[in-house]
Design a protein around this motif. Structure first.
Motif, short mmCIF file in Angstrom:
data_model
loop_
_atom_site.label_atom_id
_atom_site.label_comp_id
_atom_site.label_asym_id
_atom_site.label_seq_id
_atom_site.Cartn_x
_atom_site.Cartn_y
_atom_site.Cartn_z
N ALA A 1 -1.06 103.80 33.24
CA ALA A 1 -1.88 104.88 34.09
C ALA A 1 -2.57 104.46 34.10
CB ALA A 1 -1.33 106.09 33.64
N ILE A 2 -3.94 104.69 33.76
CA ILE A 2 -5.85 104.46 33.38
C ILE A 2 -5.54 103.33 34.75
CG2 ILE A 2 -7.40 105.10 32.48
CD1 ILE A 2 -6.49 107.04 30.67
N ALA A 3 -5.13 101.97 34.49
CA ALA A 3 -5.81 100.70 34.33
C ALA A 3 -5.23 101.24 35.33
CB ALA A 3 -4.79 100.28 33.48
N GLY A 4 -4.03 101.15 36.48
CA GLY A 4 -3.30 101.21 37.72
C GLY A 4 -3.87 102.11 38.74
N MET A 5 -4.59 103.34 38.38
CA MET A 5 -5.43 104.50 38.89
C MET A 5 -6.71 103.98 39.27
SD MET A 5 -4.97 108.11 38.15
CE MET A 5 -4.57 107.81 36.46
N LEU A 6 -7.69 102.94 38.31
CA LEU A 6 -9.01 102.66 38.05
C LEU A 6 -8.65 100.84 38.71
CD1 LEU A 6 -9.62 102.15 34.21
CD2 LEU A 6 -10.74 103.36 36.63
N LEU A 7 -7.61 100.20 38.57
CA LEU A 7 -6.90 98.76 39.47
C LEU A 7 -6.75 99.51 41.31
CD1 LEU A 7 -6.09 95.88 39.85
CD2 LEU A 7 -4.09 96.83 39.19
N ALA A 8 -6.74 100.49 41.64
CA ALA A 8 -6.12 101.21 43.00
C ALA A 8 -7.81 101.08 43.52
CB ALA A 8 -5.42 102.30 43.30
N GLY A 9 -8.10 101.74 42.40
CA GLY A 9 -10.03 102.51 43.35
C GLY A 9 -10.68 101.17 43.05
N ARG A 10 -10.67 100.16 42.48
CA ARG A 10 -12.10 99.01 42.73
C ARG A 10 -11.22 98.81 43.73
NH1 ARG A 10 -11.64 93.76 40.19
NH2 ARG A 10 -14.03 93.30 40.00
N ALA A 11 -10.10 98.38 44.18
CA ALA A 11 -8.97 97.37 45.44
C ALA A 11 -10.13 98.05 46.83
CB ALA A 11 -8.53 96.56 44.80
#
Length: 325
Positions: free
Chosen positions: A234-244
């Motif tokens: 979940a943390i990785a998914g939110m970071l991925l969305a934030g980064r992209a």
């Protein structure tokens, strides 16, 4: 009595770090700009998301399980949370009229979603004795389908608050996502080495029946293992969305579980794990991904290299454990 230095033992325990050093040297010679500060920051920020997933998966592998769900659950959480931080009145908003919720609240919602997903398939694994491979494969399909049913298009135009951890650079130079990556590494290391939960996971991976006889609640700890896996996703998914700056239901986190599983440091037979080895494995994959891109090597060759690493690491792991036996 002074102990003599055991070279063979040292090489065996630190072989993965030696491989990393050799790879860095080779890449630096092949492409001198590889070792530049800008490229190293790019490498670390690019691998941070997969690395955080790997910190979750290592608990599952240590318990003699696996988690194939992390890429799909990351996409599902990313799409849902991203839809909650789109501006009010945005024409392509997934939830028109909701507006932008505060980023801290949305992050908590994402963590709760992750914990819930992990608790469900963790309980299925713990109480039905279904092999983790099958349970998490099924959960992977459900999560990916869930993300596509939630939205049939990428979720974009996210608030700057939400994008902060994924895209912000300290002083305009140092990506904060790298800081999050090392914080997650420290938390994972602490959980594994300094808590009763970590000791229980080691015991379950070594021999679950012996762990049960010793008074360890195997089912409870297995559920906690998969909750932790899903929280990391979940943390990785939110970071991925934030980064992209967007979340794509079809492509976000796609096949990320393969990289997370491929890293070394944890025995696939269970009961053996070195957190530093997992970190080294993440960096090795980062060097390979980044270096081959810089050398303009075909993407298919990169996947071949990853496949060889996955098979080779398991073969070496089995040989090492056979010698111990």
């Amino acid at each position: 009595m002074q102990k003599t230095f055991n070279t063979k033992k040292f090489l065996s325990q630190n072989s993965i770090w030696l491989v990393l050093i050799v790879l860095v040297i080779i890449m630096s010679i092949a492409q001198p700009s590889f070792f530049s500060v800008d490229n190293l920051l790019t490498l670390l920020s690019g691998e941070a998301v997969k690395g955080i997933m790997a910190f979750g998966v290592m608990f599952a592998i240590l318990s003699k399980g696996i988690d194939l769900t992390i890429g799909a659950s990351a996409a599902l959480v990313a799409c849902i949370t991203a839809s909650l931080v789109q501006p009010e009145g945005y024409a392509n908003a997934i939830l028109p009229g909701v507006g932008t919720l505060p980023a801290p609240l949305v992050i908590l919602i994402g963590l709760a979603l992750g914990a819930g997903i992990g608790a469900i398939y963790g309980a299925i694994i713990a109480y039905t004795k279904i092999p983790p491979f099958i349970a998490t494969l099924g959960a992977q399909l459900i999560c990916r389908a869930g993300a596509k049913m939630y939205t049939n298009r990428p979720v974009s135009n996210l608030s700057e608050q939400f994008r902060f951890l994924g895209a912000y650079r300290i002083g305009g130079v140092f990506p904060i996502i790298i800081v999050v990556f090392f914080v997650m590494f420290a938390i994972s290391a602490f959980l594994l080495t300094q808590t009763r939960f970590g000791k229980n996971v080691y015991a379950i991976g070594g021999n679950d029946q012996a762990a049960r006889v010793a008074g360890i609640n195997v089912e409870k700890n297995l559920i906690l293992v998969y909750i932790w896996c899903s929280l990391c996703a979940a943390i990785a998914g939110m970071l991925l969305a934030g980064r992209a700056g967007s979340a794509d239901p079809a492509n976000s986190g796609l096949n990320y579980e393969l990289d997370a599983i491929a890293v070394g440091g944890t025995s696939h037979t269970g009961g053996i794990c070195r957190v530093s080895g997992v970190l080294a494995g993440i960096l090795i994959l980062g060097v390979i991904n980044n270096g081959l891109v810089m050398l303009k090597v075909d993407d298919n060759m990169t996947n071949i290299v990853k496949g060889v690493i996955i098979v080779g690491s398991v073969v070496l792991d089995m040989r090492k454990n056979a010698k111990r036996a």
